[in-house]
Design a protein around this motif. Structure first.
Motif, PDB file in Angstrom:
ATOM      1  N   VAL A 385      22.596   9.830  -6.816  1.00 56.72           N
ATOM      2  CA  VAL A 385      21.723  11.346  -7.096  1.00 56.72           C
ATOM      3  C   VAL A 385      20.383  11.224  -6.278  1.00 56.72           C
ATOM      4  O   VAL A 385      19.006   9.978  -6.978  1.00 56.72           O
ATOM      5  CB  VAL A 385      21.532  10.381  -8.832  1.00 56.72           C
ATOM      6  CG1 VAL A 385      21.048  11.537  -9.538  1.00 56.72           C
ATOM      7  CG2 VAL A 385      23.260  10.482  -9.444  1.00 56.72           C
ATOM      8  N   PRO A 386      19.949  11.726  -5.766  1.00 62.02           N
ATOM      9  CA  PRO A 386      18.457  12.062  -5.163  1.00 62.02           C
ATOM     10  C   PRO A 386      17.537  12.625  -6.834  1.00 62.02           C
ATOM     11  O   PRO A 386      17.748  13.103  -7.453  1.00 62.02           O
ATOM     12  CB  PRO A 386      18.946  13.139  -4.471  1.00 62.02           C
ATOM     13  CG  PRO A 386      19.995  14.109  -5.596  1.00 62.02           C
ATOM     14  CD  PRO A 386      20.607  13.374  -5.237  1.00 62.02           C
ATOM     15  N   MET A 387      16.533  11.641  -6.086  1.00 59.41           N
ATOM     16  CA  MET A 387      15.340  11.742  -6.751  1.00 59.41           C
ATOM     17  C   MET A 387      14.011  11.325  -6.328  1.00 59.41           C
ATOM     18  O   MET A 387      14.003  11.462  -4.892  1.00 59.41           O
ATOM     19  CB  MET A 387      15.264  10.730  -8.445  1.00 59.41           C
ATOM     20  CG  MET A 387      16.435  10.592  -9.395  1.00 59.41           C
ATOM     21  SD  MET A 387      16.280   9.623 -10.312  1.00 59.41           S
ATOM     22  CE  MET A 387      17.264  10.580 -11.623  1.00 59.41           C
ATOM     23  N   THR A 388      12.758  11.468  -6.273  1.00 63.31           N
ATOM     24  CA  THR A 388      11.610  10.940  -6.270  1.00 63.31           C
ATOM     25  C   THR A 388      10.689  10.722  -6.569  1.00 63.31           C
ATOM     26  O   THR A 388      10.855  10.367  -8.277  1.00 63.31           O
ATOM     27  CB  THR A 388      11.232  12.819  -6.079  1.00 63.31           C
ATOM     28  OG1 THR A 388      11.871  13.805  -5.487  1.00 63.31           O
ATOM     29  CG2 THR A 388       9.393  12.346  -5.037  1.00 63.31           C
ATOM     30  N   PHE A 389      10.175   9.304  -6.100  1.00 62.48           N
ATOM     31  CA  PHE A 389       8.990   8.751  -6.283  1.00 62.48           C
ATOM     32  C   PHE A 389       7.844   9.259  -6.800  1.00 62.48           C
ATOM     33  O   PHE A 389       7.476   8.773  -5.663  1.00 62.48           O
ATOM     34  CB  PHE A 389       9.499   6.839  -6.581  1.00 62.48           C
ATOM     35  CG  PHE A 389       8.602   6.176  -6.820  1.00 62.48           C
ATOM     36  CD1 PHE A 389       9.285   5.125  -8.203  1.00 62.48           C
ATOM     37  CD2 PHE A 389       7.920   5.556  -6.310  1.00 62.48           C
ATOM     38  CE1 PHE A 389       8.565   4.626  -8.667  1.00 62.48           C
ATOM     39  CE2 PHE A 389       6.950   4.104  -6.678  1.00 62.48           C
ATOM     40  CZ  PHE A 389       7.907   3.815  -8.107  1.00 62.48           C
ATOM     41  N   TYR A 390       7.004   8.655  -7.563  1.00 62.08           N
ATOM     42  CA  TYR A 390       5.601   9.745  -6.693  1.00 62.08           C
ATOM     43  C   TYR A 390       5.411   8.167  -7.573  1.00 62.08           C
ATOM     44  O   TYR A 390       5.126   7.547  -8.760  1.00 62.08           O
ATOM     45  CB  TYR A 390       5.334  10.488  -8.027  1.00 62.08           C
ATOM     46  CG  TYR A 390       6.059  11.577  -7.974  1.00 62.08           C
ATOM     47  CD1 TYR A 390       5.567  12.621  -6.807  1.00 62.08           C
ATOM     48  CD2 TYR A 390       7.323  12.172  -8.144  1.00 62.08           C
ATOM     49  CE1 TYR A 390       6.562  13.571  -6.388  1.00 62.08           C
ATOM     50  CE2 TYR A 390       8.012  13.066  -8.293  1.00 62.08           C
ATOM     51  CZ  TYR A 390       7.310  14.489  -7.421  1.00 62.08           C
ATOM     52  OH  TYR A 390       8.291  15.204  -6.651  1.00 62.08           O
ATOM     53  N   LEU A 391       4.006   8.159  -6.589  1.00 58.38           N
ATOM     54  CA  LEU A 391       2.790   6.763  -6.860  1.00 58.38           C
ATOM     55  C   LEU A 391       0.829   7.152  -7.177  1.00 58.38           C
ATOM     56  O   LEU A 391       0.856   7.919  -5.492  1.00 58.38           O
ATOM     57  CB  LEU A 391       3.076   5.456  -5.923  1.00 58.38           C
ATOM     58  CG  LEU A 391       1.887   4.657  -5.732  1.00 58.38           C
ATOM     59  CD1 LEU A 391       2.083   3.939  -7.276  1.00 58.38           C
ATOM     60  CD2 LEU A 391       2.339   3.463  -5.537  1.00 58.38           C
ATOM     61  N   SER A 480      -7.801   4.389 -11.661  1.00 57.14           N
ATOM     62  CA  SER A 480      -6.608   4.541 -12.383  1.00 57.14           C
ATOM     63  C   SER A 480      -5.580   4.699 -11.510  1.00 57.14           C
ATOM     64  O   SER A 480      -5.166   4.902  -9.992  1.00 57.14           O
ATOM     65  CB  SER A 480      -6.339   6.273 -13.328  1.00 57.14           C
ATOM     66  OG  SER A 480      -6.893   6.677 -11.811  1.00 57.14           O
ATOM     67  N   ALA A 481      -4.160   5.013 -12.068  1.00 51.95           N
ATOM     68  CA  ALA A 481      -2.781   4.776 -11.618  1.00 51.95           C
ATOM     69  C   ALA A 481      -1.677   5.478 -12.507  1.00 51.95           C
ATOM     70  O   ALA A 481      -1.928   4.984 -13.775  1.00 51.95           O
ATOM     71  CB  ALA A 481      -2.268   3.543 -10.703  1.00 51.95           C
ATOM     72  N   SER A 482      -0.415   5.739 -11.456  1.00 48.69           N
ATOM     73  CA  SER A 482       0.507   6.067 -12.323  1.00 48.69           C
ATOM     74  C   SER A 482       1.481   6.753 -11.055  1.00 48.69           C
ATOM     75  O   SER A 482       1.557   7.142  -9.564  1.00 48.69           O
ATOM     76  CB  SER A 482       0.393   7.127 -13.069  1.00 48.69           C
ATOM     77  OG  SER A 482       0.313   8.564 -11.055  1.00 48.69           O
ATOM     78  N   ALA A 483       3.004   5.711 -11.965  1.00 50.62           N
ATOM     79  CA  ALA A 483       4.073   5.744 -11.656  1.00 50.62           C
ATOM     80  C   ALA A 483       5.518   6.814 -12.086  1.00 50.62           C
ATOM     81  O   ALA A 483       5.278   6.291 -13.337  1.00 50.62           O
ATOM     82  CB  ALA A 483       4.501   3.963 -11.128  1.00 50.62           C
ATOM     83  N   GLU A 484       6.087   7.248 -11.353  1.00 52.92           N
ATOM     84  CA  GLU A 484       7.081   8.343 -11.540  1.00 52.92           C
ATOM     85  C   GLU A 484       8.343   8.588 -11.288  1.00 52.92           C
ATOM     86  O   GLU A 484       8.303   8.088  -9.724  1.00 52.92           O
ATOM     87  CB  GLU A 484       6.517   9.758 -12.350  1.00 52.92           C
ATOM     88  CG  GLU A 484       7.538  10.450 -13.242  1.00 52.92           C
ATOM     89  CD  GLU A 484       6.409  12.123 -13.642  1.00 52.92           C
ATOM     90  OE1 GLU A 484       7.124  12.575 -14.020  1.00 52.92           O
ATOM     91  OE2 GLU A 484       5.389  11.773 -12.732  1.00 52.92           O
ATOM     92  N   ILE A 485       9.857   8.405 -11.766  1.00 53.13           N
ATOM     93  CA  ILE A 485      10.240   8.538 -10.690  1.00 53.13           C
ATOM     94  C   ILE A 485      10.897   9.266 -11.315  1.00 53.13           C
ATOM     95  O   ILE A 485      11.901   9.900 -12.906  1.00 53.13           O
ATOM     96  CB  ILE A 485      11.204   7.477 -10.671  1.00 53.13           C
ATOM     97  CG1 ILE A 485      10.982   5.647 -10.914  1.00 53.13           C
ATOM     98  CG2 ILE A 485      12.994   7.909 -11.138  1.00 53.13           C
ATOM     99  CD1 ILE A 485      11.964   5.324 -10.741  1.00 53.13           C
ATOM    100  N   ARG A 486      11.373  10.900 -11.191  1.00 55.06           N
ATOM    101  CA  ARG A 486      11.652  12.156 -10.922  1.00 55.06           C
ATOM    102  C   ARG A 486      12.653  12.861 -11.252  1.00 55.06           C
ATOM    103  O   ARG A 486      12.867  13.525 -10.070  1.00 55.06           O
ATOM    104  CB  ARG A 486      10.452  12.907 -11.366  1.00 55.06           C
ATOM    105  CG  ARG A 486      10.325  14.604 -12.026  1.00 55.06           C
ATOM    106  CD  ARG A 486       9.751  15.667 -11.180  1.00 55.06           C
ATOM    107  NE  ARG A 486       7.932  14.895 -11.864  1.00 55.06           N
ATOM    108  CZ  ARG A 486       6.664  15.263 -11.478  1.00 55.06           C
ATOM    109  NH1 ARG A 486       6.872  16.685 -10.559  1.00 55.06           N
ATOM    110  NH2 ARG A 486       5.247  14.865 -11.703  1.00 55.06           N
ATOM    111  N   SER A 487      13.900  13.962 -11.983  1.00 57.17           N
ATOM    112  CA  SER A 487      14.883  14.443 -10.879  1.00 57.17           C
ATOM    113  C   SER A 487      14.327  15.867 -12.004  1.00 57.17           C
ATOM    114  O   SER A 487      13.727  16.173 -12.419  1.00 57.17           O
ATOM    115  CB  SER A 487      16.320  14.118 -11.189  1.00 57.17           C
ATOM    116  OG  SER A 487      16.171  13.721 -12.695  1.00 57.17           O
TER     117      SER A 487
END
Length: 502
Positions: A385-391, A480-487
């Protein structure tokens, strides 16, 4: 009162060469053992004729009787003849009977109609064993207490009447025979109720009742559609069907649908569930009956929103399509309805989630130099399943470690290698790092994301490594930092903030 009696009369015909000197009629009830003898009176003795007319004494007991006629002649000859008769329907003994029923054969006592003029026919069944009925009188009452003569002497087998005002007519028949015996029938009643007018004729849409909402008011309010109800509808039950369709994702809305009667009181309400999985489309059918107590408007209204968390980055979407239909004998009233169709959304629209997301634990940083951790599960049966990981780190240099346990994986689309660590370049530009990934879940996987903000900061043009202690008069810097997996249907976000000293 004297007991009625029955007389038996018959003729005896015979031929004889010798005159008859004696004639006896013997009779008894069939079940008795002994006979009663009755001496038949001869015209002359001896009698040379060939017939006799016999009248037995009056008999009071009903039943089947045996009869023997015995003739004795002058030369001593004896002749016998056996016969029988029945006592059970003596003229003048039994009273008449009478009953009423509807002309179609139904016997139910009460009938009604809502037409402007109600016409009906009632059959009269009058009988008398003596066949000597002298009169059949039809009585009529409007209250069941006072009865007046409607027909003095009915000569047909039925009668017809009608009623054109609201109320009830009741009928009885009284029959009298020649012996002055009488009998009264059962009672039938016919009621005229309020004239029936189709529900649709009581309703109107002065304005188009369909509201397509594209903009919401700045503060929560109601979106309403109305249908006008005429005075002629007061007291008449209405069948309504309330159809609600809704689609939502992410539980940031709390909406209520209400139906208000003509007195502006709530007669039905329904709360759109806010505990549905993302992307769920729901439908609720709520039929009910409403009887207006006054003329006015029936209102269908939907609460625009009561919670809209604008600080959340998670996409949010709500669509409600609600329609109140008026039915006339289960047939929809043409063009009479109250409808809504509106949407509230922020960010991208929601589609059905690829996986079921369950958050297990979240450890947000609350002290200097502390990592943040998020543990969750994904359930489903889908591959790649295609998703995007953002850092994202500010300043740049954040690091995230990813651990996957179970039958599935998170791999990079570029080279299909496991996504287990992402590190920003220190002081990199741009700060946002995007990695396209494939997520596979066969049943359930458990994922741990550990996020740490950078400890490197540029001071006076030089990169410096900070420390977590405050000794020596050091200057503090916030990272600061944020990590997210998104579809398109799912967003899993983790934030971290830390303080370092240089």
């Amino acid at each position: 009162m004297a007991v009625a009696k029955c007389s038996i009369t018959f003729d005896v015909n015979f031929t004889s060469s010798s005159p008859v000197t004696s004639a006896i009629a013997s009779y008894k009830i069939h079940s008795d053992n002994s006979y009663t003898d009755f001496q038949i009176q001869l015209p002359t003795v001896p009698y040379i004729g060939s017939s006799l007319s016999v009248v037995l004494p009056e008999i009071q007991t009903e039943g089947d009787y045996d009869l023997i006629i015995t003739l004795t002649t002058q030369d001593g000859t004896v002749a016998k003849k056996e016969s029988s008769f029945k006592i059970g329907n003596c003229p003048g003994r039994n009273p008449p009977t009478v009953s009423l029923k509807w002309n179609d054969g139904e016997l139910n006592a009460d009938r009604s109609c809502t037409q402007s003029l109600c016409t009906y026919t009632i059959d009269v069944n009058a009988t008398d064993p003596d066949n000597d009925i002298t009169s059949i009188k039809i009585l009529k009452s409007t209250d069941g207490n006072i009865w007046n003569t409607f027909i003095a002497n009915l000569t047909a087998g039925n009668f017809t009447d009608s009623i054109n005002t609201e109320g009830k007519n009741q009928y009885r028949a009284v029959v009298v025979d020649a012996k002055n015996h009488s009998a009264t029938s059962n009672t039938l009643s016919y009621k005229k109720e309020k004239a029936e007018v189709p529900v649709c004729d009581h309703l109107s849409n002065v304005n188009d009742a369909r509201l397509d909402i594209t903009e919401l008011s700045p503060s929560p309010g109601w979106v309403s559609a109305t249908v006008d109800v005429a005075q002629s509808a007061v007291g008449i039950p209405m069948n309504l069907s309330h159809e609600i369709h809704y689609r939502r994702c992410d539980d940031v809305f709390m909406n209520k649908v209400e139906v208000l009667g003509t007195d502006n009181k709530v007669i039905q309400d329904f709360e759109i569930p806010n505990n549905l999985p993302n992307g769920v489309t729901g439908h609720q059918s709520l039929p009910f009956v409403y009887t207006p107590t006054q003329a006015g408007k029936i209102t269908l209204r939907i609460r625009e929103y009561s919670s809209f968390a604008t600080s959340e980055k998670t996409p949010a979407h709500l669509h409600i399509d609600s329609q109140l239909l008026f039915l006339d004998k289960e047939i929809e009233c043409s063009r009479i309805s109250a409808e809504h169709n509106f949407s509230i959304y922020r960010g991208t629209d929601c589609t059905e989630a690829e996986f079921v997301y369950t958050e297990i634990a979240r450890d947000e940083p609350s002290e200097q130099c502390k990592q943040s951790k998020l543990s969750f599960t994904l359930e489903g049966d889908k591959s790649n399943v295609p998703m995007t990981f953002y850092l994202d780190g500010n300043p740049s240099g954040a690091v995230v470690s990813i651990y996957v346990d179970g039958d599935g994986s998170i791999v990079k689309q570029s080279d299909m290698s496991p996504l287990n660590m992402v590190r920003q370049t220190s002081d990199g530009n741009p700060q946002l790092t995007e990695i396209l990934v494939f997520v596979t879940v066969k049943g359930k996987i458990t994922v741990d994301i550990i996020l740490e903000a950078s400890q490197t900061v540029r001071v006076n043009g030089d990169l410096s490594l900070g420390a977590c202690d405050t000794s020596g008069g050091k200057t503090s810097f916030t990272q600061s930092a944020s990590a997210e997996i998104r579809s398109t249907s799912m967003s899993i976000l983790l934030n971290n903030t830390k303080t370092i000293y240089i």
